[in-house]
Design an enzyme around this catalytic site. Structure first.
Site, PDB file in Angstrom:
ATOM      1  N   GLY A 205       0.831  -1.210   0.000  1.00 42.60           N
ATOM      2  CA  GLY A 205       0.000   0.000   0.000  1.00 42.60           C
ATOM      3  C   GLY A 205       0.854   1.244   0.000  1.00 42.60           C
ATOM      4  N   ASN A 206       0.246   2.378   0.277  1.00 42.31           N
ATOM      5  CA  ASN A 206       1.024   3.621   0.399  1.00 42.31           C
ATOM      6  C   ASN A 206       0.371   4.506   1.459  1.00 42.31           C
ATOM      7  OD1 ASN A 206      -0.874   5.558  -0.934  1.00 42.31           O
ATOM      8  ND2 ASN A 206      -0.563   4.132  -2.635  1.00 42.31           N
ATOM      9  N   ARG A 207       0.962   5.688   1.685  1.00 44.85           N
ATOM     10  CA  ARG A 207       0.589   6.508   2.846  1.00 44.85           C
ATOM     11  C   ARG A 207      -0.537   7.502   2.576  1.00 44.85           C
ATOM     12  NH1 ARG A 207       4.826   5.492   6.313  1.00 44.85           N
ATOM     13  NH2 ARG A 207       6.747   4.893   5.253  1.00 44.85           N
TER      14      ARG A 207
END
Ligand code: PMT
Length: 399
Positions: A205-207
């Protein structure tokens, strides 16, 4: 505000003393003000003070000794209902439809926009029960005036102060002045991160929090657009009733939802942080720890922006985003042309307070004719307004 009919509903908090100033400000702006008070509010400030300032009788009960104060008529009369201060108790009652005072009776009957200015101690404000009530009230389309930070009546310092009367009046003025320049337009917004499954428990995923995209969706909806928000995994929820949220998880799901809705869209704003790669094989069972290292083969995800760029018809607008860490302008400019955007919004992780998860962002808008507009660090709501204003200018120019 001139000629606007405002119901000011005051509930029992020490911040009720500020209601006198609020009534004065509304009246000075030319508004008609009808004050309602819960019995608890009358312990903090007298109805006489408020009726003198508003030049109207103040209602504290649905049935008073002299007459029946029709909550239905009041609810239909008003252009806006402002609950200020709104205590934790009154928010809980409004959120659950508990109709035991003139304030909750009018709230339930009102067809006008409702503005809530909470006031309470910081721990009461932070409590999950209060937060759940606030979210529910916003989910019904009510407007929340942000609480202030500072010294509270308890002597503690934190969030929970009622918005200042000047800020409440300014918020309502903005609301009444709000342009409806996107009325009749369909807008597609992608927002948030994507999660690419590795196995049933893990993902890449990412932030991204979804804050930037949500602010854009809210801004378009406030200006009259019908918004479809394709939102990756985010704990945030859109508040405006004009936003239809489609929750997705992976890049593939976001791609399918975006493609399905792009045909009806006049404008698409692609602010999602979409994974460029995903595991080529998703394990059916949780992967067990074995050697000292492991390799996951990745394959490309569909590029939503590039696909919509290819499908774009005359009259459709696409606004892209670029999140960069180096060679920002050059990379953004390449994405602008390659993905066939009408303009691109560049944000750089080199700028303090910009990018993922912050409540602020600092952006540069780049047009295809090389026109470039640099903006200051602002709240994401203000950045969203700048972006939507830019779309509005662009639409007028393109006819
Ligand atoms: O959500 P927040 O925490 O508020 O953070 C906001 C943000 C930093 C995520 C946002 O402002 C932002 O920059 N979004 C774009 C992030 C990104 O992935 O940029 P990119 O440069 O990798 O992608 C370029 C464009 O192509 C973007 O419009 C992106 O949505 C789109 N894209 C990328 C890959 C892909 N497979 N499909 C796409 O549509």
């Amino acid at each position: 505000m001139h000629g606007k009919k405002i119901i000011l509903a005051i509930t029992g908090s020490i911040a009720a003393y500020k209601a006198a100033h609020l009534v004065r400000l509304f009246v000075k702006k030319g508004a008609e003000v009808q004050v309602l008070m819960t019995p608890a509010a009358t312990e903090f400030i007298t109805p006489l003070t408020l009726s003198t300032l508003s030049k109207r009788p103040v209602f504290t009960q649905v049935i008073s000794e002299q007459e029946w104060n029709s909550h239905v008529e009041l609810g239909l009369w008003a252009d806006a209902l402002v609950v200020a201060p709104a205590t934790a108790n009154s928010l809980a009652k409004l959120a659950n439809g508990i109709c035991d005072s003139i304030v909750s009776a009018v709230y339930l009957s009102a067809r006008c926009p409702v503005f809530l200015a909470p006031a309470m101690d910081l721990d009461m404000w932070k409590h999950p029960a209060t937060q759940a009530n606030v979210q529910r009230l916003q989910g019904y389309g009510n407007h929340l005036l942000p609480v202030g930070y500072g010294e509270l009546a308890s002597g503690l310092v934190g969030e929970g102060r009622m918005a200042e009367p000047e800020a409440i009046v300014a918020y309502l003025e903005d609301f009444f002045l709000q342009k409806q320049d996107f009325k009749g337009k369909n807008v597609l917004v992608t927002a948030g991160p994507t999660y690419e499954a590795i196995d049933p428990v893990r993902f890449i995923g990412n932030r991204s929090s979804g804050k930037m995209g949500l602010a854009i969706a809210e801004q378009f909806a406030a200006r009259g657009a019908s918004v479809t928000l394709v939102l990756g995994p985010s704990r945030l929820k859109a508040q405006h009733p004009g936003i239809n949220t489609l929750k997705v998880e992976s890049a593939q799901q976001m791609y399918e939802a975006a493609l399905q809705h792009f045909g009806q869209a006049d404008i698409a704003v692609l602010s999602a942080a979409v994974a460029d790669y995903r595991p080529a094989h998703v394990a059916e069972q949780k992967i067990k720890k074995k050697g000292d290292s492991m390799t996951i083969e990745l394959e490309k995800t569909p590029d939503i922006a590039a696909s919509l760029g290819k499908m774009k018809r005359a009259g459709q607008f696409i606004v892209g985003f670029a999140l960069e860490t180096n060679d920002e302008l050059q990379n953004a400019s390449e994405k602008l042309t390659k993905k066939n955007f009408d303009f691109i919004v560049l944000n750089s992780l080199q700028d303090a307070g910009a990018g993922f998860n912050f409540d602020t962002n600092k952006v540069t808008i780049l047009h295809r004719n090389n026109i470039r507009k640099d903006f200051e660090l602002k709240t994401k709501a203000e950045v969203a307004k700048d972006i939507v204003d830019e779309v509005a200018i662009f639409m007028v120019e393109k006819g």
